[in-house]
Write an enzyme that holds these catalytic residues in place. Structure first.
Site, PDB file in Angstrom:
ATOM      1  N   ARG A 153      -2.333  15.559  -3.343  1.00 51.70           N
ATOM      2  CA  ARG A 153      -2.140  15.185  -4.750  1.00 51.70           C
ATOM      3  C   ARG A 153      -2.820  16.215  -5.639  1.00 51.70           C
ATOM      4  NH1 ARG A 153      -4.099   9.354  -6.781  1.00 51.70           N
ATOM      5  NH2 ARG A 153      -6.110  10.351  -7.008  1.00 51.70           N
TER       6      ARG A 153
ATOM      7  N   SER B  90       2.626   2.917  -4.994  1.00 48.86           N
ATOM      8  CA  SER B  90       1.436   2.260  -5.539  1.00 48.86           C
ATOM      9  C   SER B  90       1.803   0.941  -6.195  1.00 48.86           C
ATOM     10  CB  SER B  90       0.779   3.146  -6.604  1.00 48.86           C
ATOM     11  OG  SER B  90       0.360   4.366  -6.054  1.00 48.86           O
TER      12      SER B  90
ATOM     13  N   LYS C   9      -9.165   8.588 -11.159  1.00 50.51           N
ATOM     14  CA  LYS C   9      -7.880   8.147 -11.688  1.00 50.51           C
ATOM     15  C   LYS C   9      -8.113   7.244 -12.889  1.00 50.51           C
ATOM     16  CE  LYS C   9      -3.276   7.808 -10.101  1.00 50.51           C
ATOM     17  NZ  LYS C   9      -2.289   7.306  -9.169  1.00 50.51           N
TER      18      LYS C   9
END
Lengths: 218, 218
Positions: free
Chosen positions: A41, A111, A143
């Site tokens: 990511r 998610s 996040k």
């Protein structure tokens, strides 16, 4: 046929937190310490950079074929780099469309951070999604857009719904070795900073593994 | 087989500059005024937003089948949305890889802003790229990272090399109706703000079309 997936200790890479070390080196050490799945990511990388990064991580995983490699969000990069799958969030391309692009031979992670998102996930055609990332368990600086934490109980409740539907689950968000033991009812835990920011990523992975006996309920 | 492409007046969309109007409405008006090709570009959109935007633009183009639709950068979005092609820059996925993902039935555009980038473009296997975006002709606020301008002569020189190799070319960067007449030696001109920021996008397109007789050299 889908690639094998053991989601027990699932590393999501963070290029910034890994510096000055290369992400691929963190991955190599983490797998030596017991990481079972890896997601590349990097939301700030250009697609070309993400492609190069994914190829480097794939190379780092070449000696450990059981460790599944996911790419976050970028289906094109995942296909080109020969990754095992893609992980998407609620703002990414719709799951059914991503599954159409991926074909039947790759993994898809999604998610879900609320009861509504889990309900939408469970309403997808069977075979669309393989693994659901549930969180954040706790709010996390890596996040900041992910909202406040669901807590271990909230994660376990959502995970139970997904597992009843035959999906696998991982808990994500703010998990470190100390907190891992309070997570339960999932097939695995995801970590970012607990490994990427650790001075010794291999030792950090090993410590997380030993906390998993409590966290991961078969 | 590749879709038809007339790059004479090529619109690159800008969501911000289009506000408060919808990008699809700008496109509809621009095509009525003479735009011949459209590229959906939105570097700040999530992939899901870009997908929705591309579908909306595709719908706006449904009545004008000769107008090719490109998506900037996102190969996955282009494939899912049924676009005619993809346009990539030098920081995006490598052209040969993008061509492999696209297959033979879609268009690929590539940006080249220097002699070195043009040489690299011309060194690609035949059939990789269809159209080269050359620029910036002049420096432009809509793409601050694109460097200083090549000038009309610089663009014409690079375009000549590409056309000699059988590629089509469009000039991009800072082109408006007043400046269009000083561009030459290309198959088309690209505009962003000259249409997206215009009070009347259809009239703006019409004005650009009338300047094209000078700009576009067959």
């Amino acid at each position: 046929m889908r690639p094998a997936l053991d989601p027990a200790l699932y590393l999501v890479t963070d290029t910034e937190l890994s510096r000055p070390r290369a992400v691929a080196d963190i991955v190599r050490a983490a797998v030596a310490g017991g990481v079972t799945a890896v997601q590349v990511r990097d939301k700030t990388a250009s697609r070309r950079e993400l492609y190069a990064l994914t190829l480097a991580v794939r190379e780092a995983l070449a000696a450990t074929p059981g460790v599944a490699l996911f790419v976050n969000d970028a289906v094109d990069v995942a296909l080109l780099a020969g990754a095992d799958g893609v992980h998407i969030g609620q703002d990414d391309l719709p799951p059914a469309e991503v599954r159409a692009l991926l074909g039947p031979d790759r993994l898809l992670g999604l998610s879900a951070g609320s009861a509504a998102e889990m309900a939408a996930t469970l309403a997808l055609p069977a075979g669309t999604v393989d693994v659901v990332g549930i969180g954040p368990v706790w709010s996390t600086p890596t996040k900041p857009d992910a909202g406040t934490g669901l807590g271990p109980e909230g994660v376990a409740a959502l995970s139970g719904q997904a597992r009843a539907a035959g999906l696998r689950t991982v808990a994500i968000g703010g998990i470190d070795a100390a907190r891992a033991a309070s997570v339960s009812g999932v097939d695995g835990i995801c970590v970012v900073s607990a490994i990427c920011a650790a001075p010794d990523p291999e030792a950090a992975a090993r410590e997380l593994r030993s906390a998993l006996a409590t966290a991961v309920t078969p």
